[in-house]
Motif scaffolding. Structure first.
Motif, PDB file in Angstrom:
ATOM      1  N   UNK A   1      14.113  13.253   3.370  1.00 23.98           N
ATOM      2  CA  UNK A   1      15.383  13.532   2.466  1.00 23.98           C
ATOM      3  C   UNK A   1      16.326  14.817   2.634  1.00 23.98           C
ATOM      4  N   UNK A   2      17.510  15.042   2.979  1.00 26.12           N
ATOM      5  CA  UNK A   2      18.055  16.118   3.329  1.00 26.12           C
ATOM      6  C   UNK A   2      19.350  16.401   2.526  1.00 26.12           C
ATOM      7  N   UNK A   3      19.709  17.661   2.037  1.00 26.83           N
ATOM      8  CA  UNK A   3      20.716  17.788   1.267  1.00 26.83           C
ATOM      9  C   UNK A   3      21.170  19.361   1.401  1.00 26.83           C
ATOM     10  N   UNK A   4      22.621  19.428   1.124  1.00 27.48           N
ATOM     11  CA  UNK A   4      23.281  20.808   1.533  1.00 27.48           C
ATOM     12  C   UNK A   4      23.172  21.274   0.031  1.00 27.48           C
ATOM     13  N   UNK A   5      22.817  22.619  -0.231  1.00 24.11           N
ATOM     14  CA  UNK A   5      22.964  23.106  -1.332  1.00 24.11           C
ATOM     15  C   UNK A   5      24.291  23.924  -1.401  1.00 24.11           C
ATOM     16  N   UNK A   6      24.645  24.168  -2.813  1.00 23.99           N
ATOM     17  CA  UNK A   6      25.948  24.788  -3.154  1.00 23.99           C
ATOM     18  C   UNK A   6      26.195  25.788  -2.361  1.00 23.99           C
ATOM     19  N   UNK A   7      25.011  26.773  -1.675  1.00 25.91           N
ATOM     20  CA  UNK A   7      25.527  27.953  -1.049  1.00 25.91           C
ATOM     21  C   UNK A   7      25.483  27.638   0.427  1.00 25.91           C
ATOM     22  N   UNK A   8      25.523  26.253   0.652  1.00 25.86           N
ATOM     23  CA  UNK A   8      25.655  25.899   2.206  1.00 25.86           C
ATOM     24  C   UNK A   8      24.398  25.684   3.039  1.00 25.86           C
ATOM     25  N   UNK A   9      22.992  26.253   2.218  1.00 20.67           N
ATOM     26  CA  UNK A   9      21.885  26.119   3.055  1.00 20.67           C
ATOM     27  C   UNK A   9      21.474  24.443   2.974  1.00 20.67           C
ATOM     28  N   UNK A  10      20.623  24.086   3.911  1.00 17.44           N
ATOM     29  CA  UNK A  10      20.164  22.436   4.031  1.00 17.44           C
ATOM     30  C   UNK A  10      18.785  22.684   3.717  1.00 17.44           C
ATOM     31  N   UNK A  11      18.220  21.896   2.747  1.00 18.64           N
ATOM     32  CA  UNK A  11      17.013  21.751   2.572  1.00 18.64           C
ATOM     33  C   UNK A  11      16.311  20.346   2.838  1.00 18.64           C
ATOM     34  N   UNK A  12      15.141  20.084   2.798  1.00 18.18           N
ATOM     35  CA  UNK A  12      14.450  19.028   3.369  1.00 18.18           C
ATOM     36  C   UNK A  12      13.263  18.675   2.433  1.00 18.18           C
ATOM     37  N   UNK A  13      13.037  17.342   2.206  1.00 20.50           N
ATOM     38  CA  UNK A  13      11.824  16.796   1.548  1.00 20.50           C
ATOM     39  C   UNK A  13      11.332  15.745   2.279  1.00 20.50           C
ATOM     40  N   UNK A  14      10.082  15.672   2.635  1.00 16.96           N
ATOM     41  CA  UNK A  14       9.576  14.317   3.156  1.00 16.96           C
ATOM     42  C   UNK A  14       9.141  13.747   1.846  1.00 16.96           C
ATOM     43  N   UNK A  15       9.348  12.227   2.006  1.00 15.60           N
ATOM     44  CA  UNK A  15       8.914  11.569   0.649  1.00 15.60           C
ATOM     45  C   UNK A  15       8.219  10.264   1.282  1.00 15.60           C
ATOM     46  N   UNK A  16       7.249   9.689   0.528  1.00 14.23           N
ATOM     47  CA  UNK A  16       6.385   8.328   1.110  1.00 14.23           C
ATOM     48  C   UNK A  16       7.104   7.180   0.645  1.00 14.23           C
ATOM     49  N   UNK A  17       8.330   7.291   0.289  1.00  9.38           N
ATOM     50  CA  UNK A  17       9.128   6.156  -0.127  1.00  9.38           C
ATOM     51  C   UNK A  17       9.545   6.601  -1.675  1.00  9.38           C
ATOM     52  N   UNK A  18       9.981   5.509  -2.329  1.00  2.11           N
ATOM     53  CA  UNK A  18      10.189   5.992  -3.607  1.00  2.11           C
ATOM     54  C   UNK A  18      11.519   5.189  -4.190  1.00  2.11           C
ATOM     55  N   UNK A  19      12.197   5.606  -5.325  1.00  2.96           N
ATOM     56  CA  UNK A  19      13.183   5.179  -5.844  1.00  2.96           C
ATOM     57  C   UNK A  19      14.295   6.576  -5.942  1.00  2.96           C
ATOM     58  N   UNK A  20      15.655   5.981  -5.416  1.00  6.89           N
ATOM     59  CA  UNK A  20      16.555   6.838  -5.628  1.00  6.89           C
ATOM     60  C   UNK A  20      17.682   6.387  -6.597  1.00  6.89           C
ATOM     61  N   UNK A  21      18.087   7.239  -7.433  1.00  7.10           N
ATOM     62  CA  UNK A  21      19.008   6.667  -8.502  1.00  7.10           C
ATOM     63  C   UNK A  21      20.180   7.648  -8.589  1.00  7.10           C
TER      64      UNK A  21
END
Length: 152
Positions: free
Chosen positions: A53-73
């Motif tokens: 999963x990849x997201x852009x923070x409010x300050x413009x930085x990009x962060x990442x998180x490996x997930x083994x699956x799951x539920x997104x809401x």
């Protein structure tokens, strides 16, 4: 919270990794492929595949998180929540890759130790059964045969 941002929460059963972090956008992956979430997204629920999963923070930085699956809401067009069994965060793809490698090494080591423990328990159970099943005078000979020793 401003009307132009989202909040992200990622949690596992043992830890909340990110709690209402302000983000601008998020990319994730489900069975249908990669998708994006931005502010005012419609309410949405999906099952994530094991992925990054990849997201852009409010300050413009990009962060990442490996997930083994799951539920997104996605709720109220402003809150993104991910619940998964395991999550490995990273500030860059390189640090995420290193974290995933470390995590897998620890899991592999734990699996090896569990197999060794299982073999020890099995051997102990066989020895215990031989004690009860073999007559006292033949116990040592039977034990040697069971353990692969040859008699003279």
């Amino acid at each position: 919270m401003s009307g132009t941002s989202l909040t992200l929460t990622i949690a596992t059963p043992s830890r909340v990794w990110f709690d209402a972090v302000e983000i601008v956008s998020l990319r994730a992956e489900d069975e249908s492929g990669s998708f994006g979430i931005r502010t005012r997204h419609a309410d949405y629920v999906t099952l994530l595949t094991p992925s990054v999963v990849r997201w852009t923070c409010a300050d413009g930085a990009t962060r990442y998180c490996a997930v083994d699956g799951g539920v997104l809401l996605v709720s109220r067009g402003a809150e993104v929540s991910i619940a998964c069994r395991e999550a490995i965060p990273g500030d860059s793809l390189e640090s995420l890759e290193a974290g995933v490698r470390r995590h897998h090494a620890v899991e592999d080591d734990a699996a090896r130790r569990a197999r060794v423990d299982q073999l020890r328990l099995h051997a102990r159970a066989v020895r215990q059964m031989l004690r009860y099943l073999c007559p006292r005078q033949g116990r040592d000979a039977a034990y040697g045969v069971a353990m692969g020793a040859t008699s003279r």
